[in-house]
Design a protein around this motif. Structure first.
Motif: not given
Lengths: 410, 101
Positions: B3-21
């Motif tokens: 069976a094939p294996t999948d290795t996810f090398g994915v990162t996710a990032a927000f566009d700012k270090p903080g937000y206002k409501a």
């Protein structure tokens, strides 16, 4: 802190979930209660900067001031951690016990700094030095100081103690004459730091000069930081004699982190911001944490935060321990303004109706109604411009219900 | 074939270090998946032999062999689950998602 789960699918149909931390989201009513990101204090420990050891500068017969003056290059002086440097009286520089030379980029206590720093020999003030103290009521400041750098290149002072001792007792002053402990005045550079300094036993006896004196004071600076400074108004003999633990005066854009002022005396408060703008404090505590402030030797102590001619100042998570209540001396915060205008390092500000914001305060129920008291009074001859109440909000940014502004009331 | 294996090398990032409501928060993924497929089989090996007196012969052996092939695969966001109740929208192309702080 919250997280989101990102569900992913690869082109071959494989699935994967990824957890991601969501950045802080601040409320917008009436404005974000906290800066984002929340600032952090400078780390403890001496940075890797050019330095010279006091023990290498010292030559036999030197006073501490003479030894420090042997510094020939711009460098930080490392104080020995085997005893406070001691000299007699206030005869160095301009009425100081110790004068830090202008070329010193700072002073740092070696090791853990617990036994490094400065003091003045008890009762060593001369009659001539004592005579320089103006009469109370003159509003003229006291110029006596245990240690000072004036107009110098210092940018980092830390990890040491300054201990005041009785002065002038034999001249008929039972608790001694007034003096400041540690002063940095008119530094040449912006953005300096005073951190991890313990100041104690400086003698103050009033809420106005000359009896209004300070444990740590910074004059005429832009963007400087106080971190973990503790001002303890007690002397080694246990007497509560200290004036105001710390102050910034004629400063622009400072930050205070985790500072603690307690056992102040003379009604001048635990900290003073004077003719300054845009100073922010974080997690500072005013008044003793164990409730032992009580009256000083002059009958009243101040566990409050005093603003005189300021604007743009903000206090995040402050604690006000005010365990006494006297007429005109029982409020947690004072904030008073006239029409003063100042330019500090090219930054001009005006104090007319100056703003003040307090976020998420913790405070004693000093008046029995559970409220934080902020007082704006009328201390100046050229008018009272304060018409807008200071803003006090809880941690979510909502107006604090348990808050009372007392305006123009003596 | 295993069976094939999948290795996810994915990162996710927000566009700012903080937000206002009320701010728009944008989350962007980068990286990819690597699909590994392993093909296992047996080959016959023939060994030619020569004895000391010059006579010759041969033997055969069944030798297992495997071959792994790695293939990069693109990755997209299918949805975002947020316990704080925000609703996330996945942009066309699947590389970003947005929500209101």
């Amino acid at each position: 802190m919250s997280t989101v789960t990102v569900h992913l699918r690869a082109a071959d149909g494989a699935f994967h979930d990824l957890a991601v931390i969501v950045p802080p989201v601040a409320s917008v009513y009436p404005s974000p209660p906290y800066p984002v990101p929340y600032p952090t204090a400078p780390a403890k420990g001496m940075p890797d900067v050019p330095h010279a050891y006091y023990r290498d500068l010292y030559k036999a017969g030197d006073t501490p001031t003479a030894a420090m003056a042997r510094l020939t290059t711009g460098a930080m002086i490392i104080l020995p951690n085997d005893g406070l440097l001691t000299d007699a009286g206030f005869g160095q520089g301009y009425l100081s016990t110790h004068n830090i030379p202008k070329q010193a980029t700072g002073v740092w206590g070696d090791g853990d700094g617990s036994n490094a720093g400065f003091t003045v020999a008890p009762n060593s003030i001369t009659p001539a030095q004592l005579a320089t103290v103006p009469k109370q009521g003159s509003s003229q400041p006291c110029q006596l100081r245990v240690v000072k750098q004036d107009g110098g290149d210092g940018v980092l002072f830390g990890n040491f103690r300054v201990a005041g001792t009785p002065q002038g007792v034999s001249a008929g002053l039972p608790f001694g004459c007034v003096f400041h402990n540690f002063t940095v005045s008119q530094p040449n550079k912006a953005g300096g730091v005073i951190q991890d300094v313990h100041t104690s036993g400086w003698r103050g006896n009033s809420g106005a000069p000359p009896g209004e004196v300070f444990g740590v004071e910074l004059h005429g600076a832009v963007g400087w930081t106080f971190a973990r400074i503790e001002g303890d108004g007690r002397r080694a003999d246990g007497m509560v004699v200290g004036g105001v633990p710390m102050t910034m005066q004629n400063c622009y854009g400072g930050q205070w982190f985790d500072c603690y002022g307690h056992h102040s005396n003379g009604g001048a408060g635990a900290a003073v911001l004077y003719e300054s703008a845009n100073v922010r404090t974080f997690d500072c505590v005013w008044g003793s944490k164990d409730g032992t402030d009580g009256p000083g030797v002059d009958g009243k102590a101040g566990g409050f935060l005093n603003h005189e001619q300021t604007t743009g100042c903000e206090h995040y998570n402050p604690t006000f321990n005010l365990n006494h209540r006297d007429h005109n001396d029982g409020v947690h915060v004072t904030h008073s303004n006239d029409s003063l205008s100042r330019t500090i390092g090219g930054n001009t500000f005006k104090c007319d109706n100056g703003s003040l914001r307090i976020v998420n305060p913790t405070f004693t129920d000093t008046w029995g109604d559970g409220k934080l008291y902020v007082q704006s009074w009328h201390p100046y001859g050229n008018g009272d411009t304060q018409t807008t109440p200071p803003t006090v909000v809880d941690r979510s940014g909502q107006p604090l219900a348990a808050y009372k502004w007392v305006h123009n009331t003596a | 074939m295993t069976a094939p294996t999948d290795t996810f090398g994915v990162t996710a990032a927000f566009d700012k270090p903080g937000y206002k409501a009320g701010d728009v928060m944008t989350l962007t993924i980068s990286g990819g998946d690597v699909r590994a497929t392993t093909d296992t089989s047996t080959v016959t090996a023939t060994l030619s032999l020569t004895a000391a007196d010059g006579s010759t012969g041969s033997v055969t052996a069944q030798v297992p062999v495997s071959k792994t092939v790695s293939t990069p695969e693109s990755v997209v966001i299918t949805s975002v689950t947020d316990t704080s109740g925000r609703t996330w929208a996945v942009a066309a192309g699947g590389l970003t998602a947005t929500a209101t702080a």
